[in-house]
Design an enzyme around this catalytic site. Structure first.
Site, short mmCIF file in Angstrom:
data_model
loop_
_atom_site.label_atom_id
_atom_site.label_comp_id
_atom_site.label_asym_id
_atom_site.label_seq_id
_atom_site.Cartn_x
_atom_site.Cartn_y
_atom_site.Cartn_z
N GLY A 69 0.78 -1.16 0.06
CA GLY A 69 0.09 0.16 -0.04
C GLY A 69 0.95 1.38 0.14
N ASP A 75 1.40 -9.05 1.55
CA ASP A 75 0.28 -8.33 1.27
C ASP A 75 -0.69 -9.40 0.52
OD1 ASP A 75 -1.59 -6.31 -0.13
OD2 ASP A 75 -0.12 -5.00 0.69
N TYR A 79 -15.49 3.12 7.21
CA TYR A 79 -14.20 3.11 7.39
C TYR A 79 -13.83 3.71 8.92
CZ TYR A 79 -9.38 4.87 7.07
OH TYR A 79 -7.97 5.09 7.24
C1 AKB Z 1 -8.63 8.37 3.60
O1 AKB Z 1 -8.84 9.47 3.29
O2 AKB Z 1 -9.58 7.54 3.61
C2 AKB Z 1 -7.36 7.97 4.29
C3 AKB Z 1 -7.28 8.38 5.80
C4 AKB Z 1 -7.42 9.96 6.02
O3 AKB Z 1 -7.51 7.77 6.63
N1 AKB Z 1 -6.34 8.98 3.77
#
Ligand code: AKB
Length: 316
Positions: A12, A35, A140
């Protein structure tokens, strides 16, 4: 006992650069990159690991007598929204596998990256403190909030030394980001050097916290090297670099490339960004383990444009 490092997610954006740095620090023979797909740019020891498979992680840990794990694999903010349940499954399962394999195999230290994506509408957007409300708007971000709490749980319950940083957007020339909301701040430099118009998916004034790659790598190593008793926060540390909007980065590029052109076509990523902090309070990281960023926007612009101009030279 000598340190032997496993990096999960080494292909990554951060992983590829961090692997090289850890190879310099610990020796190529003591760093195992891994990975889900074969090595892209990594030279040295490499194993394919699908981190949703705990048995495979444990096999590699045993094979190389691993003592530290850096678990970088995750689906990021923008890409994660296309398939929230899969993102949750992957982000959480891989972390729990790493924590459990680490506990069972006496791993000495684990690094877990968190993100500014843990913050949402309930947190102040200016100088967001470490202990602000965490109500993220992306899957996320939700996975990172829960991940931070699992990291702390394994420390409190089992004494596993898990350390974590909330990264802002990371800007480097060595590798490309994938699937993030902050990715525009890398892509813009590539387009400038290639003389292409940059189409920006954020509004011109949407300010986000960012950091140059060297600072992000240094923060990671400094946190991992800090004496145990200095690590007071076991969820995750805020770290600040530099904050800017697309308009401000474009202005810096225009000073060096007067023909540079940018257009604004905000999409769903603008909705993600407008819930994130503009600036970060990293006083806990400064106080506990001496964190201080070095690169400002002008330094980043110079370094990125020079490095990418050299990289693309044959093509321009
Ligand atoms: C994203 O934009 O999802 C990442 C982060 C800020 O964790 N770069």
């Amino acid at each position: 006992m000598k340190d032997v490092i496993l990096i999960i997610g080494a292909n990554g954006q951060l992983g590829s650069v961090l692997t090289k740095r850890l190879q310099e620090k610990y020796g190529v023979a003591n760093v195992v990159a891994s990975d889900i797909t074969e090595a892209k740019t990594i030279n040295g020891l490499f194993e394919v690991i699908d981190a949703t498979d705990a048995g495979r992680i444990e096999y590699v840990v045993t094979k190389y007598k691993i003592t530290q794990i850096y678990h970088l694999a995750a689906i990021l903010s923008a890409k994660g929204e296309a398939n929230p349940l899969k993102t949750w499954e992957i982000n959480m399962k891989t972390l729990l596998n790493v924590l459990e394999v680490s506990r069972l195999n006496n791993i000495q230290k684990v690094f877990y990256p968190s993100s500014i994506a843990v913050f949402g509408g309930g947190a102040p957007r200016i100088n967001t403190p470490n202990n602000a409300c965490l109500d993220p708007s992306t899957v996320y971000g939700i996975s990172k909030v829960d991940g931070e709490n699992w990291a702390q749980y394994y420390f409190l319950k089992y004494g596993l030394d898990v350390r974590s940083i909330r990264y802002p957007g990371i800007i480097g020339y060595q590798s490309l980001p994938g699937g993030g909301t902050t990715d525009y701040a890398v892509d813009i430099f590539h387009k400038a050097v290639l003389n292409e118009t940059f189409s920006c998916f954020l509004n011109d004034e949407t300010t986000l916290p960012m950091m140059y790659m060297d600072d992000a790598i240094r923060a990671t190593i400094e946190l991992m090297d800090a004496p145990l008793e200095q690590i007071k926060i076991r969820t995750s540390y805020n770290i600040a670099g530099v904050s800017f909007s697309p308009k401000e980065i474009a202005a810096e590029i225009l000073k060096r490339f007067p023909d540079f052109k940018i257009e604004y076509k905000p999409d769903f990523r603008e909705d993600i960004a407008k819930n994130w902090p503009k600036t970060i309070d990293d006083s806990n990281a400064s106080k506990d383990w001496g964190w201080k960023a070095k690169y400002n926007l002008s330094d980043i612009t110079d370094t990125m444009l020079n490095a990418l101009a050299a990289y693309y030279k044959p093509a321009i």
